[in-house]
Scaffold this active site. Structure first.
Site, PDB file in Angstrom:
ATOM      1  N   GLY A 122     -21.385  14.991  51.714  1.00 24.05           N
ATOM      2  CA  GLY A 122     -21.402  14.331  53.013  1.00 24.05           C
ATOM      3  C   GLY A 122     -21.370  15.255  54.209  1.00 24.05           C
ATOM      4  N   SER A 123     -21.855  16.495  54.052  1.00 24.86           N
ATOM      5  CA  SER A 123     -21.807  17.379  55.225  1.00 24.86           C
ATOM      6  C   SER A 123     -22.725  16.868  56.330  1.00 24.86           C
ATOM      7  CB  SER A 123     -22.150  18.823  54.852  1.00 24.86           C
ATOM      8  OG  SER A 123     -23.521  18.968  54.578  1.00 24.86           O
ATOM      9  N   ASN A 124     -23.851  16.282  55.972  1.00 21.75           N
ATOM     10  CA  ASN A 124     -24.735  15.707  56.998  1.00 21.75           C
ATOM     11  C   ASN A 124     -24.078  14.496  57.650  1.00 21.75           C
ATOM     12  OD1 ASN A 124     -27.618  16.981  57.170  1.00 21.75           O
ATOM     13  ND2 ASN A 124     -27.045  17.071  55.008  1.00 21.75           N
ATOM     14  N   LYS A 184     -30.588  -2.978  40.226  1.00 20.61           N
ATOM     15  CA  LYS A 184     -30.913  -2.438  41.545  1.00 20.61           C
ATOM     16  C   LYS A 184     -31.030  -3.557  42.572  1.00 20.61           C
ATOM     17  CE  LYS A 184     -34.244   0.769  43.655  1.00 20.61           C
ATOM     18  NZ  LYS A 184     -33.595   2.066  43.725  1.00 20.61           N
ATOM     19  N   MET A 235     -28.468   9.406  46.943  1.00 16.10           N
ATOM     20  CA  MET A 235     -29.278   9.864  45.817  1.00 16.10           C
ATOM     21  C   MET A 235     -30.030   8.741  45.096  1.00 16.10           C
ATOM     22  SD  MET A 235     -28.819  12.910  46.448  1.00 16.10           S
ATOM     23  CE  MET A 235     -29.701  13.734  45.126  1.00 16.10           C
ATOM     24  N   ARG A 236     -30.296   7.682  45.806  1.00 17.71           N
ATOM     25  CA  ARG A 236     -31.097   6.604  45.199  1.00 17.71           C
ATOM     26  C   ARG A 236     -32.282   6.297  46.087  1.00 17.71           C
ATOM     27  NH1 ARG A 236     -28.129   4.360  41.186  1.00 17.71           N
ATOM     28  NH2 ARG A 236     -25.878   4.491  41.450  1.00 17.71           N
ATOM     29  N   ASN A 263     -34.477   9.979  56.656  1.00 20.49           N
ATOM     30  CA  ASN A 263     -33.855  10.771  55.587  1.00 20.49           C
ATOM     31  C   ASN A 263     -34.032  12.257  55.886  1.00 20.49           C
ATOM     32  OD1 ASN A 263     -32.718  11.323  52.971  1.00 20.49           O
ATOM     33  ND2 ASN A 263     -34.786  11.761  52.228  1.00 20.49           N
ATOM     34  N   HIS A 288     -34.429  15.977  53.996  1.00 23.91           N
ATOM     35  CA  HIS A 288     -34.800  16.493  52.674  1.00 23.91           C
ATOM     36  C   HIS A 288     -34.957  18.013  52.763  1.00 23.91           C
ATOM     37  CE1 HIS A 288     -36.493  16.491  48.659  1.00 23.91           C
ATOM     38  NE2 HIS A 288     -37.427  17.301  49.118  1.00 23.91           N
TER      39      HIS A 288
HETATM   40  C1  GRF Z   1     -28.879  17.600  51.587  1.00 25.50           C
HETATM   41  O1  GRF Z   1     -29.329  18.856  51.191  1.00 25.50           O
HETATM   42  C2  GRF Z   1     -30.023  16.685  51.901  1.00 25.50           C
HETATM   43  O2  GRF Z   1     -31.145  17.360  52.336  1.00 25.50           O
HETATM   44  C3  GRF Z   1     -30.301  16.034  50.579  1.00 25.50           C
HETATM   45  O3  GRF Z   1     -29.023  15.876  49.993  1.00 25.50           O
HETATM   46  C4  GRF Z   1     -28.158  16.899  50.460  1.00 25.50           C
HETATM   47  C5  GRF Z   1     -26.892  16.239  50.923  1.00 25.50           C
HETATM   48  O4  GRF Z   1     -25.925  17.170  51.330  1.00 25.50           O
HETATM   49  N1  GRF Z   1     -31.006  14.793  50.757  1.00 25.50           N
HETATM   50  P1  GRF Z   1     -24.616  16.673  52.057  1.00 25.50           P
HETATM   51  O5  GRF Z   1     -23.938  15.646  51.118  1.00 25.50           O
HETATM   52  O6  GRF Z   1     -24.996  16.042  53.359  1.00 25.50           O
HETATM   53  O7  GRF Z   1     -23.784  17.887  52.237  1.00 25.50           O
END
Ligand code: GRF
Length: 206
Positions: free
Chosen positions: A15-17, A66, A91-92, A114, A116
């Site tokens: 969850g760093s983002n 789903k 991740m889905r 999103n 990526h």
């Molecule tokens: C990130 O690298 C993002 O690009 C990918 O999943 C990762 C999530 O990282 N979709 P975080 O959980 O936000 O640290």
């Protein structure tokens, strides 16, 4: 003053983002409100990091199919009248039905984005950084993109790269990749907050 733009975060892991967005969102209030966080894994570290934020977290594990899982998420976001979904390490893959329902609720606008870790369209899907390194890339990309019915195929919003120094460990590289992700994603949040990116509000019966 107009109502805050309501954003739902989706995260499955560290969850760093999501945290970078929550911090930026606090500064940008009341233009935006990161009101909900949807998580599909009970063991996701992000769930223990939300105490400082005024965000409602919803753990929705995928026990049934789903369809049921996504219906449960849509019920929450409909009640919250969310305007945007920001996927942040979720991740889905969202089903076409989900994406299309979201568009109907937002006047046809594609308000799911999103982040990526590759220069899309190169290296879609899982383990993108590892595959780029294995292929001999010396710059590793990050792409912020709209989400459509495909896997990492939606329209690109922003891209940038960081260098990879051959021989260095993956952790050091990933730290740079994450820092770039946070910069691109919070930059987009600022654009939404300032209406440089238009928002079509949630509308159940347009
Ligand atoms: C990130 O690298 C993002 O690009 C990918 O999943 C990762 C999530 O990282 N979709 P975080 O959980 O936000 O640290």
């Amino acid at each position: 003053m107009s109502a805050p733009i309501r954003i739902a975060l989706f995260a499955s892991g560290t969850g760093s983002n999501a945290l970078a967005l929550l911090r930026a969102g606090r500064e940008l209030a009341p233009a935006v409100r990161l009101s909900e966080l949807i998580c599909d894994r009970a063991d996701a570290p992000i769930l223990d990091k939300l105490t400082d934020f005024d965000v409602k977290s919803h753990l929705i594990e995928r026990n049934d199919g789903k369809k049921e899982h996504e219906a449960a998420i849509l019920r929450i976001l409909r009640a919250a009248r969310a305007d945007w979904i920001f996927l942040a390490g979720y991740m889905r893959l969202l089903s076409p039905d989900f994406v299309q329902q979201w568009r109907r609720w937002h006047g046809g606008a594609q308000q799911v984005v999103n982040i990526h870790p590759s220069l899309l369209p190169a290296y879609p899907g899982l383990d993108a950084v590892q595959r780029a390194v294995a292929a001999g890339e010396t710059r590793i990309g990050v792409t912020l993109h709209h989400v459509d019915e495909g896997m990492d195929t939606g329209a690109i919003i922003a891209q940038d790269t960081v260098p990879y120094h051959p021989g260095e460990g993956l952790d050091a590289l990933m730290a740079r990749v994450h820092a770039l992700e946070h910069r691109l994603y919070t930059g987009f949040l600022r654009d939404v907050a300032a209406a440089r990116v238009p928002t079509t509000p949630f509308q159940e019966n347009p």
